[in-house]
Design an enzyme around this catalytic site. Sequence first.
Site, PDB file in Angstrom:
ATOM      1  CB  SER A 131      -0.983  -0.030   1.139  1.00  0.00           C
ATOM      2  OG  SER A 131      -2.034   0.869   0.962  1.00  0.00           O
ATOM      3  CG  ASP A 286      -6.349  -2.808  -4.116  1.00  0.00           C
ATOM      4  OD1 ASP A 286      -7.071  -1.962  -3.683  1.00  0.00           O
ATOM      5  OD2 ASP A 286      -5.202  -2.925  -3.359  1.00  0.00           O
ATOM      6  CG  HIS A 315      -5.699  -2.238  -0.138  1.00  0.00           C
ATOM      7  ND1 HIS A 315      -4.787  -1.741  -1.086  1.00  0.00           N
ATOM      8  CD2 HIS A 315      -5.310  -1.562   1.119  1.00  0.00           C
ATOM      9  CE1 HIS A 315      -3.714  -0.996  -0.479  1.00  0.00           C
ATOM     10  NE2 HIS A 315      -4.006  -1.049   0.680  1.00  0.00           N
TER      11      HIS A 315
END
Lengths: 339, 339
Positions: A131, A286, A315
């Site tokens: 991320s 995601d 995600h």
Amino acid sequence: MRRTDYEVFDLGDFALQSGTTLRGAKLAYKTHGSLADDRSNAVVYPTWYSGRYWENEWLIGEGMALDPTRYFIIVPNLFGNGVSSSPSNTPPPFDRARFPHVTLYDNIRAQHRLVTERFGIERLRLVTGWSMGAQQTYQWAVAYPDMVERILPFCGSPRTSDHNKVFLEGVKAALTADTAWQRGWYDTQPWTGLRAMARVYAGWGFSQAFYWQERWRDLGYTSLESFLVGFWEGFFLDGRDANNLLAMLWTWQRGDVGATPGFDGDTERALASITAQAIVMPAQKDLYFPPEDEEWTVSHLRQAELRIIPGVWGHFAGGGLNPEDTAFIDAALKELLAR
Amino acid sequence: MRRTDYEVFDLGDFALQSGTTLRGAKLAYKTHGSLADDRSNAVVYPTWYSGRYWENEWLIGEGMALDPTRYFIIVPNLFGNGVSSSPSNTPPPFDRARFPHVTLYDNIRAQHRLVTERFGIERLRLVTGWSMGAQQTYQWAVAYPDMVERILPFCGSPRTSDHNKVFLEGVKAALTADTAWQRGWYDTQPWTGLRAMARVYAGWGFSQAFYWQERWRDLGYTSLESFLVGFWEGFFLDGRDANNLLAMLWTWQRGDVGATPGFDGDTERALASITAQAIVMPAQKDLYFPPEDEEWTVSHLRQAELRIIPGVWGHFAGGGLNPEDTAFIDAALKELLAR
């Protein structure tokens, strides 16, 4: 649970891209394993949005790719995460709502000083992260191409997409709609806003199919509402400070390797300058770093493979919650490190 | 801009599924075209979440499928939309935060009374609608199978999925985080909460690719931020009342044709009972009514075709903003009506 088993690298008066100097800046970090005599076994594994160093440890372990018996793994904490310099731990006058804006490049410059000045490391075997950790990974590869041999960014992008910015606008709006936020000058956390933020995040963090299949049951929850409270609200109440969250959100929204000095905003040229070998790993479902965006990224990299993490965890495929996703990422890390 | 060119059907004391009676219940509606002498040309086209009857008119017109020179098109307003009975227009004691919970089935029962009692209609050529309008479409087909000949639900589902519920939790949390909401007893709208809600919605309403391609330029906006303020905040400030939005959100979150009396919560059995011919039209990149959910729906319908609206407009493919999407939906409506 807050941990204190970390080290601090004093950056002194640290000038930021914004022009502000963060005085007495502190980069907190945790290391795993030992640095080889020839300093050839270093890995940097930065933290993600709101994550603390101990929340990276699920990907580190004996027998795993990030094996502390083989590698010297440095986990630097993102500015604003409450461990490195942050709104919540910086003394006045740069505390709370006055904490300066910090870019991803600022973060990587600080990490570079740690790695080179404290440890004398000249080459990194690997930079990897989830991320915003993936965003820092790209930033490392652009800022210090001669130093970074391999990158494995998972569930993250080199430039925050406009949709991603909009998703974050929603998160921010929910948090700051709470009057108790007081534009950052609260004495107690804006609890309602933090819980609202958590509920907004809940729809984005996992995929539609994750909820359809009730995969929250895998995490031990017994109803959708108990998952929203127990996992999501619990997540944002777990020592996470509103100003810190807003500081890191600012960093995230401005993420762009094209903003590295020398590239004049040209993201594509910045990507093309990366010399590291890369495996780029978006997660199939995601919702804020969709695989199609990373197809674009890979098309601008010299030697990169796109390898999509399959499944429904969205995600959070990169969050260490689902053993299959963790094994998939770990296998790719092993393969890349063996090259 | 609020319009007043509608009719009202007085439902009197209208008993709801919740057990509460909505006294003096009013169903507001607008008609287009003329009812044939044999009453064979009626179409019902309900409104969507927060939509008012005039916001359905982009799909009605001479030469289009919903041609008022051929069909008698009834547009009933969803309870809570500020035109039909709503928190904002119901006198005390059932006003504002005390407005009772209304289900989709309650809405369709009211619409059925309008259609049969006021117009003496026994058969509907078509029921169609966008989003919650699609949900009402399914509800019509389950509740009155002998009456509904054709359905074309676009960008909506017969049962609100768990992920969709979670998305709405985020929307609701953002709105209600504003202290000015006062649990519904505000005298002026909670503006901050409405704007926060708008920003949360912005990420969901259009797809990632819509933002990547800056398709908001098609709508005349010149920057992302001007789109967020001009389109999204403007949308939720345009006469939309916080309690009304929360009332309709409650209805949406509980959407399930399985809750129709006689089906005992069995959504699949309710779907299998539909006798209408159907073209089911999710949008390719709809983030809260994803096509995979409607594949599931179609697998439980007797005679239904799944026809995905291509492109990047996401949920708002069904909102009448993009001429190509409108043409695609219109063509399917023509085809279905010709069967």
